[in-house]
Structure formats: C-alpha cells, structure tokens
Design an enzyme around this catalytic site. Structure first.
Site, PDB file in Angstrom:
ATOM      1  N   HIS A 150      -8.738   3.786   3.659  1.00 32.66           N
ATOM      2  CA  HIS A 150      -8.627   4.131   4.942  1.00 32.66           C
ATOM      3  C   HIS A 150     -10.131   3.969   5.057  1.00 32.66           C
ATOM      4  CE1 HIS A 150      -4.427   5.758   4.000  1.00 32.66           C
ATOM      5  NE2 HIS A 150      -4.483   5.691   5.260  1.00 32.66           N
TER       6      HIS A 150
ATOM      7  N   GLU B 240      -6.270   8.922  10.035  1.00 35.98           N
ATOM      8  CA  GLU B 240      -5.100   8.793  10.441  1.00 35.98           C
ATOM      9  C   GLU B 240      -5.486   9.421  11.854  1.00 35.98           C
ATOM     10  OE1 GLU B 240      -1.545   8.758   7.888  1.00 35.98           O
ATOM     11  OE2 GLU B 240      -2.600   7.656   6.593  1.00 35.98           O
TER      12      GLU B 240
ATOM     13  N   CYS C 263      -3.498  -0.950  -2.363  1.00 32.65           N
ATOM     14  CA  CYS C 263      -4.055   0.552  -2.775  1.00 32.65           C
ATOM     15  C   CYS C 263      -5.249   0.598  -3.546  1.00 32.65           C
ATOM     16  CB  CYS C 263      -1.794   1.608  -2.726  1.00 32.65           C
ATOM     17  SG  CYS C 263      -2.796   3.109  -3.151  1.00 32.65           S
TER      18      CYS C 263
ATOM     19  N   ASP D 294       0.855  -1.349   0.463  1.00 38.43           N
ATOM     20  CA  ASP D 294       0.156  -0.282   0.148  1.00 38.43           C
ATOM     21  C   ASP D 294       0.660   1.223  -0.582  1.00 38.43           C
ATOM     22  OD1 ASP D 294      -2.568   1.412   0.356  1.00 38.43           O
ATOM     23  OD2 ASP D 294      -1.372   1.637   2.539  1.00 38.43           O
ATOM     24  N   SER D 295       0.127   2.113  -0.327  1.00 39.48           N
ATOM     25  CA  SER D 295       0.746   3.096   0.057  1.00 39.48           C
ATOM     26  C   SER D 295       2.040   4.063   1.486  1.00 39.48           C
ATOM     27  CB  SER D 295       0.224   4.598  -0.646  1.00 39.48           C
ATOM     28  OG  SER D 295      -1.119   4.901   0.064  1.00 39.48           O
TER      29      SER D 295
HETATM   30  N1  DGL Z   1      -4.234   4.451  -0.348  1.00 39.34           N
HETATM   31  C1  DGL Z   1      -4.805   4.838  -0.895  1.00 39.34           C
HETATM   32  C2  DGL Z   1      -5.923   4.340  -1.496  1.00 39.34           C
HETATM   33  O1  DGL Z   1      -6.012   3.617  -1.018  1.00 39.34           O
HETATM   34  C3  DGL Z   1      -4.929   6.247  -0.053  1.00 39.34           C
HETATM   35  C4  DGL Z   1      -3.683   6.777   0.771  1.00 39.34           C
HETATM   36  C5  DGL Z   1      -2.775   7.618  -0.527  1.00 39.34           C
HETATM   37  O2  DGL Z   1      -2.940   9.185  -0.926  1.00 39.34           O
HETATM   38  O3  DGL Z   1      -2.194   7.186  -1.152  1.00 39.34           O
HETATM   39  O4  DGL Z   1      -6.252   5.388  -2.729  1.00 39.34           O
END
Ligand code: DGL
Length: 272
Positions: free
Chosen positions: A185, A151, A73, A10-11
């Site tokens: 999230h 967060e 992500c 994930d990011s």
């Molecule tokens: N993980 C990203 C998503 O699911 C959300 C956070 C980001 O913008 O990196 O799109």
C-alpha cells in the site's frame, strides 16, 4: 516463448500496485491476480498462518496453469517464499528480495530504512537480507495506519501527513539515505512520505523492482511472451464490490466487470 499466464497474489487489494508495474513493463503477458480479501490483513498474523494462506493462494494460481508466481504481499514474502519454492515447481518471486537489491543499487552510503507491516518488520527478513549483502545501517519501523489510509484514499491530506511525520521520525536527520516502501500500500503514500523525508532520502518502490526482476527471470528462462495479447483476470476471495471500487483506484483503471469471486476451500491443506 510461453503463453501461460503469470500468477500474482496478495493479501488483498494492495498488490494491484505490483500488477500495475508488471503490466507496464510486460504488456504482452497474461496476468492472473488473486487478492485474499476474505482473510486480509496478513500484517497482524503469525508466520505460520500467513504461510498456510500463501500455499493455498499458490495452489489456486497453479490451477490456472501459471508459469511463474509473484508474491506481491511483503508480509507473505517475508513469511513464505522459502516454503513456496520448496512446494511448487515454477519460479516464485518475492517482493522483498527485489526491494533489497534495488535499495542497495540506489543507496550511496548503504544506510537503508525499511517500513512495512508489523509482521514484516518483526520477521527481520529485510534487515537480515540487507545486512547479509553488506548494508552499513538498517533502520526499520512498522507503519500500520498507512494501510487503511491508502484504502480510504487519504493519501495526500493533513491526516496522512501527520501520521507520516510520527512514523517516519526514525528515518529523519540523515539516519538513512534510502527508504524501502516495504508494503503493497505504501507506494500510494509516496507523496507524503517523500515530503516528510525530504529529497535527500531515495524512496524504493518494491513494486517496480519486482517487475524488473520478473522480466529478467522470464527472459533468462526463455519463458517470456513477446507477442501477446496480454490480458488480465482478477480474483478476490470476498467483497468483490469493495475490491472493485478500491482496486480501480489503486490501478487507475476500472476493474468492475472483470472481477470474479473465488472460494479457496478446495485448495486448503489436505485437499487434492
Ligand atoms: N499486503 C500487505 C503487505 O504488503 C499489507 C496488507 C496486509 O496487512 O495484509 O505487507
């Protein structure tokens, strides 16, 4: 039977909601998680940049000898799943396809809403997949403030509810009967999202949907691990302390002493 681990990236920290679902459904599997906390957010970046990051993340996971890669992500799934499938020879599962299938199976009238980051909504990926599979109506909206709210742990207070009321306006009044939570999230804000949308709108958590799809794919490829023992490794590219604190909340268990920092420089393009 295949004891190699499953890679999940994930990011940042949000993908731990996907790891949680995978762990619940496949407790015997070994899981390697990579959160790219040095380069988060992906949701405001171009598809080219997100694809480059995704390739580097996957190279790192491949160095851990993973048998499958889960792109937790949504933004990375929208931009990069095709590129990853072309480059790597293990199954690559994207959270978007899983969410689309789950939404269509639960929707009655096939009028579907999608919420996600700016990049996910701009990519049109959810929309084109939903329409290709016959959705009657697709309404999408970016909800960027949901990420920092989750967060900060502001998931069930007045601020979160007010923000949700503003963002979710296009989905109210019978506009859709199903809403895809198209960002790692957003499952954390499920309570306020459900409150604002009302019980007539079904909420689809892509995290659960991709865990089910992963189980099916491991079984059909006969590469599942039924006997365990399952274990987990957590890698982050920056801010291990914050990742530990916020991640423990996302996951509902303490991660602190299992977190490792990783430098992805050796996995950049052009490097072996
Ligand atoms: N993980 C990203 C998503 O699911 C959300 C956070 C980001 O913008 O990196 O799109």
């Amino acid at each position: 039977m295949d004891r190699r681990p499953i890679g999940i990236f994930d990011s940042g920290i949000g993908g731990l909601t996907v790891l949680h679902e995978v762990g619940q459904l496949l407790p015997n599997e070994r899981l390697v998680y990579l959160g790219d906390t040095a380069r988060v957010p992906y949701g405001t970046k171009s598809p080219e940049t997100v694809t480059r990051y995704s390739i580097e993340n996957t190279r790192f996971l491949m160095s851990k000898d993973v048998k499958a890669v889960v792109v937790a992500c949504n933004t990375a799934s929208a931009a990069s799943v095709d590129a990853l499938r072309a480059e790597f020879d293990v199954p690559v599962l994207g959270v978007i396809e899983a969410g689309v299938e789950e939404a269509l199976s639960r929707s009655v009238e096939w009028r579907i809403g999608v919420i996600g980051t700016q990049a996910t909504v701009l990519s049109g990926k959810y929309e084109s997949l939903l329409r290709a599979k016959g959705a009657a109506e697709v309404v999408s909206a970016a909800c960027p403030l949901f990420v920092p709210l989750a967060e900060e742990g502001w998931t069930d207070n007045k601020v979160a509810e007010e923000v949700a009321r503003i963002y979710l306006q296009p989905f109210l009044g019978g506009a859709v009967d199903t809403l895809i939570l198209g960002c790692t999230h957003y499952p954390l804000l499920q309570g306020v999202i459900g409150k604002v949308c009302g019980p007539e709108v079904r909420l689809v958590n892509s995290a659960h949907a991709i865990a089910v799809k992963l189980r099916d794919q491991l079984q059909s490829g006969r590469i599942e691990n039924n006997t365990g023992p399952g274990d987990r490794e957590y890698f982050f590219t920056d801010s291990a302390e914050r990742a530990g604190a916020v991640g423990s909340r996302f996951l509902g268990e303490n991660l602190d002493n299992r977190i490792q920092l990783v430098d992805l420089t050796p996995f950049e393009s052009g490097k072996p």
